[in-house]
Design an enzyme around this catalytic site. Structure first.
Site, PDB file in Angstrom:
ATOM      1  N   ASN A  37      37.135  41.550  48.892  1.00  0.00           N
ATOM      2  CA  ASN A  37      37.795  42.831  48.659  1.00  0.00           C
ATOM      3  C   ASN A  37      37.201  43.400  47.373  1.00  0.00           C
ATOM      4  OD1 ASN A  37      39.427  44.995  48.165  1.00  0.00           O
ATOM      5  ND2 ASN A  37      41.312  43.829  47.817  1.00  0.00           N
ATOM      6  N   LYS A  39      37.631  46.263  46.121  1.00  0.00           N
ATOM      7  CA  LYS A  39      38.506  47.230  45.437  1.00  0.00           C
ATOM      8  C   LYS A  39      37.679  48.480  45.085  1.00  0.00           C
ATOM      9  CE  LYS A  39      41.329  43.359  44.112  1.00  0.00           C
ATOM     10  NZ  LYS A  39      42.233  42.720  43.186  1.00  0.00           N
ATOM     11  N   HIS A 121      48.133  45.603  50.446  1.00  0.00           N
ATOM     12  CA  HIS A 121      47.689  44.930  49.215  1.00  0.00           C
ATOM     13  C   HIS A 121      48.655  45.289  48.086  1.00  0.00           C
ATOM     14  CE1 HIS A 121      45.309  43.720  45.773  1.00  0.00           C
ATOM     15  NE2 HIS A 121      44.601  42.985  46.604  1.00  0.00           N
ATOM     16  N   GLU A 123      48.219  45.988  45.105  1.00  0.00           N
ATOM     17  CA  GLU A 123      47.829  47.137  44.278  1.00  0.00           C
ATOM     18  C   GLU A 123      48.228  48.437  44.955  1.00  0.00           C
ATOM     19  OE1 GLU A 123      43.758  45.928  43.774  1.00  0.00           O
ATOM     20  OE2 GLU A 123      44.430  44.305  42.456  1.00  0.00           O
ATOM     21  N   GLU A 190      48.904  36.548  48.525  1.00  0.00           N
ATOM     22  CA  GLU A 190      48.302  36.898  47.245  1.00  0.00           C
ATOM     23  C   GLU A 190      49.408  37.036  46.196  1.00  0.00           C
ATOM     24  OE1 GLU A 190      44.132  38.681  47.814  1.00  0.00           O
ATOM     25  OE2 GLU A 190      45.548  40.326  47.695  1.00  0.00           O
ATOM     26  N   GLY A 196      43.497  38.831  39.602  1.00  0.00           N
ATOM     27  CA  GLY A 196      42.719  39.353  38.476  1.00  0.00           C
ATOM     28  C   GLY A 196      43.102  38.762  37.126  1.00  0.00           C
ATOM     29  N   SER A 235      42.489  35.153  42.057  1.00  0.00           N
ATOM     30  CA  SER A 235      41.573  34.410  41.188  1.00  0.00           C
ATOM     31  C   SER A 235      40.919  33.225  41.900  1.00  0.00           C
ATOM     32  CB  SER A 235      42.289  33.950  39.905  1.00  0.00           C
ATOM     33  OG  SER A 235      42.765  35.075  39.186  1.00  0.00           O
TER      34      SER A 235
END
Ligand code: 13P
Length: 279
Positions: A37, A39, A121, A123, A190, A196, A235
């Protein structure tokens, strides 16, 4: 006839030795994915270079999810390379078409060679108001059209600390899969606190959570839950990939940061391709 002998033996094995071997058989039928991904990263030139450099593997389904404007060139680069790499988008709209400025429909994604789409996701849940209902609409429409959803779920640090992980995941799963009982989808666990941050979940914690997710999936889709791939994301990298690979309910990884460089993404592919998972 062969089929019925095979299922007879499987059933016999399950009944006689407490499901264990039958379970192993079901696990080995699950597809293993290593998915990038990207992003909001990468240029056209970087996309070309990356797709030229990465290796693919027959043991593992490799999928790359670039930003929308790079999907079509990525499709052409993949075709040119002849590598068995799948293409996925990072988002999709639930409507067929219409006055939705800035959005992309399922058929538009399929038109440029997409077979997968990331939905829900964290985000997007955080920045774009994607809630369980929207996730459900997008999943339902994607499945109808034959675009494979990669459904993301995961708890925040606050929810984890309040010991609400299972509650949050259960709600997200029932929400995303409301009225859905057929079609192939992929799940990605996730944990938001691991994305991240470099604070990846330990393989043991991820396994425990994946096993819980599969038990909830069973309530929703029944025995089919055994054949659904559940990926870990947060991560994940070359160094921790082997620990995840060794876990019976972790069927691959969804990778952000470590998927941006061909050599580190390749490293992860190699780990998962090294042999049979869960062995
Ligand atoms: P990182 O691998 O950078 O933590 O991102 C994970 C992710 O969000 C993949 O979808």
């Amino acid at each position: 006839m062969e089929q019925s002998i095979e299922s007879y033996i499987k059933n016999l094995v399950r009944e006689t030795i407490g499901h264990t071997l039958g379970q192993l058989q079901l696990q080995s039928e699950r597809r293993i994915y290593v998915i990038a991904n990207w992003k909001m990263n990468k240029t056209l030139a970087e996309t070309a270079e990356f797709l030229q450099k990465i290796n693919s593997s027959n043991n593992v389904s490799v999928v790359v999810c670039p930003p929308t404007q790079l999907l079509y060139p990525a499709h052409l680069f993949i075709k040119q390379s002849g590598k068995p790499v799948g293409l996925g988008a990072q988002n999709v709209h639930w409507a067929d078409k219409g006055a939705y400025t800035g959005e992309t429909s399922i058929s538009m994604l399929q038109d440029v060679g997409c077979e997968y789409v990331i939905i829900g996701h964290s985000e997007r849940r955080q920045y774009s108001g994607e809630n369980d209902q929207l996730v459900n609409m997008k999943v339902a429409q994607s499945l109808k059209a034959g675009l494979t959803p990669i459904i993301c779920i995961g708890e925040t640090l606050e929810q984890k600390n309040a010991q609400k992980t299972e509650q949050v995941l259960t709600k997200q799963l029932f929400g995303a899969l409301k009225d859905i009982d057929s079609g192939d989808f992929i799940l990605a666990y996730e944990p938001v606190w691991a994305i991240g941050t470099g604070q990846s979940a330990t393989a043991e914690l991820a396994q425990e959570t994946h096993s819980y997710i599969r038990s909830v999936l069973k309530q929703i889709v029944g025995q089919k839950a055994e054949s659904i791939s559940i990926l870990y994301g947060g991560s994940a990298n070359e160094s921790n990939a082997a620990e995840y690979r060794a876990m019976p309910d972790i069927d691959g990884v969804l990778v952000g940061g470590a998927s941006l460089q061909a050599h580190s993404f390749d490293g992860i592919i190699n780990v998962f391709a090294k042999g049979e998972q869960n062995s």
